[in-house]
Write a protein that holds these residues in place. Sequence first.
Motif, mmCIF file in Angstrom:
data_model
loop_
_atom_site.group_PDB
_atom_site.id
_atom_site.type_symbol
_atom_site.label_atom_id
_atom_site.label_comp_id
_atom_site.label_asym_id
_atom_site.label_seq_id
_atom_site.Cartn_x
_atom_site.Cartn_y
_atom_site.Cartn_z
ATOM 1 N N ILE A 136 -1.166 -3.043 -10.491
ATOM 2 C CA ILE A 136 -1.956 -2.336 -9.487
ATOM 3 C C ILE A 136 -3.262 -3.091 -9.298
ATOM 4 O O ILE A 136 -3.969 -3.375 -10.272
ATOM 5 C CB ILE A 136 -2.209 -0.871 -9.915
ATOM 6 N N ALA A 137 -3.578 -3.422 -8.051
ATOM 7 C CA ALA A 137 -4.836 -4.101 -7.739
ATOM 8 C C ALA A 137 -5.948 -3.086 -7.483
ATOM 9 O O ALA A 137 -7.106 -3.327 -7.807
ATOM 10 C CB ALA A 137 -4.664 -5.007 -6.528
ATOM 11 N N SER A 138 -5.601 -1.944 -6.895
ATOM 12 C CA SER A 138 -6.577 -0.863 -6.697
ATOM 13 C C SER A 138 -5.830 0.457 -6.565
ATOM 14 O O SER A 138 -4.660 0.484 -6.192
ATOM 15 C CB SER A 138 -7.439 -1.112 -5.449
ATOM 16 N N TYR A 139 -6.542 1.521 -6.913
ATOM 17 C CA TYR A 139 -5.964 2.860 -6.767
ATOM 18 C C TYR A 139 -7.074 3.853 -6.491
ATOM 19 O O TYR A 139 -8.248 3.596 -6.782
ATOM 20 C CB TYR A 139 -5.179 3.287 -8.019
ATOM 21 N N HIS B 21 0.881 -1.163 0.000
ATOM 22 C CA HIS B 21 0.000 0.000 0.000
ATOM 23 C C HIS B 21 0.920 1.215 0.000
ATOM 24 O O HIS B 21 1.731 1.382 0.902
ATOM 25 C CB HIS B 21 -0.891 0.006 1.230
ATOM 26 N N ILE B 22 0.786 2.017 -1.026
ATOM 27 C CA ILE B 22 1.605 3.225 -1.151
ATOM 28 C C ILE B 22 0.679 4.422 -1.209
ATOM 29 O O ILE B 22 -0.345 4.387 -1.896
ATOM 30 C CB ILE B 22 2.495 3.155 -2.414
ATOM 31 N N ASP B 23 1.027 5.457 -0.471
ATOM 32 C CA ASP B 23 0.321 6.726 -0.659
ATOM 33 C C ASP B 23 1.304 7.872 -0.593
ATOM 34 O O ASP B 23 2.394 7.760 -0.046
ATOM 35 C CB ASP B 23 -0.880 6.880 0.275
ATOM 36 N N CYS B 24 0.898 8.947 -1.221
ATOM 37 C CA CYS B 24 1.745 10.126 -1.323
ATOM 38 C C CYS B 24 0.850 11.358 -1.311
ATOM 39 O O CYS B 24 -0.200 11.367 -1.961
ATOM 40 C CB CYS B 24 2.557 10.038 -2.615
ATOM 41 N N GLN C 128 -2.343 0.283 -4.572
ATOM 42 C CA GLN C 128 -2.101 -1.074 -4.083
ATOM 43 C C GLN C 128 -1.330 -1.732 -5.218
ATOM 44 O O GLN C 128 -1.914 -2.111 -6.228
ATOM 45 C CB GLN C 128 -3.428 -1.782 -3.801
ATOM 46 N N ILE C 129 -0.039 -1.850 -5.054
ATOM 47 C CA ILE C 129 0.853 -2.095 -6.188
ATOM 48 C C ILE C 129 1.923 -3.137 -5.852
ATOM 49 O O ILE C 129 2.323 -3.265 -4.699
ATOM 50 C CB ILE C 129 1.500 -0.748 -6.614
ATOM 51 N N SER D 189 -18.497 -3.933 -18.062
ATOM 52 C CA SER D 189 -18.284 -3.464 -19.439
ATOM 53 C C SER D 189 -17.073 -2.535 -19.571
ATOM 54 O O SER D 189 -16.678 -2.203 -20.678
ATOM 55 C CB SER D 189 -19.536 -2.764 -19.959
ATOM 56 N N THR D 190 -16.492 -2.118 -18.460
ATOM 57 C CA THR D 190 -15.347 -1.207 -18.531
ATOM 58 C C THR D 190 -14.073 -1.966 -18.889
ATOM 59 O O THR D 190 -13.910 -3.126 -18.539
ATOM 60 C CB THR D 190 -15.129 -0.464 -17.199
ATOM 61 N N VAL D 191 -13.211 -1.287 -19.585
ATOM 62 C CA VAL D 191 -11.934 -1.883 -19.977
ATOM 63 C C VAL D 191 -10.867 -1.398 -19.001
ATOM 64 O O VAL D 191 -10.623 -0.193 -18.896
ATOM 65 C CB VAL D 191 -11.560 -1.479 -21.429
ATOM 66 N N PRO D 192 -10.229 -2.317 -18.285
ATOM 67 C CA PRO D 192 -9.212 -1.890 -17.312
ATOM 68 C C PRO D 192 -7.974 -1.314 -17.984
ATOM 69 O O PRO D 192 -7.635 -1.679 -19.110
ATOM 70 C CB PRO D 192 -8.854 -3.168 -16.563
ATOM 71 N N LEU D 193 -7.324 -0.425 -17.292
ATOM 72 C CA LEU D 193 -6.044 0.088 -17.752
ATOM 73 C C LEU D 193 -5.043 -1.064 -17.758
ATOM 74 O O LEU D 193 -5.182 -2.027 -17.003
ATOM 75 C CB LEU D 193 -5.589 1.213 -16.832
ATOM 76 N N ARG D 194 -4.024 -0.949 -18.587
ATOM 77 C CA ARG D 194 -3.091 -2.069 -18.777
ATOM 78 C C ARG D 194 -2.374 -2.488 -17.503
ATOM 79 O O ARG D 194 -2.001 -3.640 -17.351
ATOM 80 C CB ARG D 194 -2.058 -1.717 -19.847
ATOM 81 N N PHE D 195 -2.170 -1.573 -16.583
ATOM 82 C CA PHE D 195 -1.442 -1.900 -15.366
ATOM 83 C C PHE D 195 -2.319 -2.522 -14.282
ATOM 84 O O PHE D 195 -1.825 -2.971 -13.254
ATOM 85 C CB PHE D 195 -0.703 -0.686 -14.803
ATOM 86 N N MET D 196 -3.625 -2.569 -14.508
ATOM 87 C CA MET D 196 -4.529 -3.134 -13.510
ATOM 88 C C MET D 196 -4.438 -4.657 -13.493
ATOM 89 O O MET D 196 -4.411 -5.296 -14.534
ATOM 90 C CB MET D 196 -5.969 -2.703 -13.785
ATOM 91 N N LYS D 197 -4.420 -5.220 -12.301
ATOM 92 C CA LYS D 197 -4.375 -6.672 -12.094
ATOM 93 C C LYS D 197 -5.511 -7.022 -11.136
ATOM 94 O O LYS D 197 -5.316 -7.273 -9.955
ATOM 95 C CB LYS D 197 -3.007 -7.056 -11.520
ATOM 96 N N MET D 198 -6.719 -7.005 -11.676
ATOM 97 C CA MET D 198 -7.912 -7.160 -10.850
ATOM 98 C C MET D 198 -8.075 -8.557 -10.274
ATOM 99 O O MET D 198 -8.647 -8.724 -9.199
ATOM 100 C CB MET D 198 -9.137 -6.757 -11.662
#
Length: 182
Positions: free
Chosen positions: A51-54, A15-18, A64-65, A148-157
Amino acid sequence: MSREKRIWIPNRFYHIDCRGNRRDPLFRNATDFHAFLHILDQLHEKTPFEIASYCLMTNHYHLQIRSPEIPFSKLMSLLNKRYANYYNTKYRLTGHVYEKRYYDKVIEDKEGMLAVSRYIHLNPVEAKMVKQPEYYPWSSFYLYRYQSTVPLRFMKMDCLLDYYEGTLEQKREKYCKSLFNK
């Protein structure tokens, strides 16, 4: 006095935050949010991460990376430097964009994964920005809520959805319901 060296464990989620400097806004409008996501996408092309969630809030962001190859110190340096350059150029500013180094914490297990994603996705609700997480456009929750949404390429749902049984649609529904069952 030197800073404590960051510990990076390859292939573990963190979990990263800035936060913005002085809690100032990091994102002033939709263009800024899109620019940040675009920078993430560009980095993902050259540097593999998942990324699992942002959630991108007005004055901070949560990720969440996990990164299999590049330590977070390098990845976050690239991300924050590129966004700071964009932000300072756009708003004709100089100096620090971020308050301090990013916060990071390794996620130990399934319960931790689900708790962190819940925290991230409910952040705009807790901040009273929206009543439901699906109403907030700058979080990954909509990707889980709407098939129906298309995830961004970095998403790992599937890192979160695989904790649930059933079809993909059933997993999504169970995940979304689990956010409110605490």
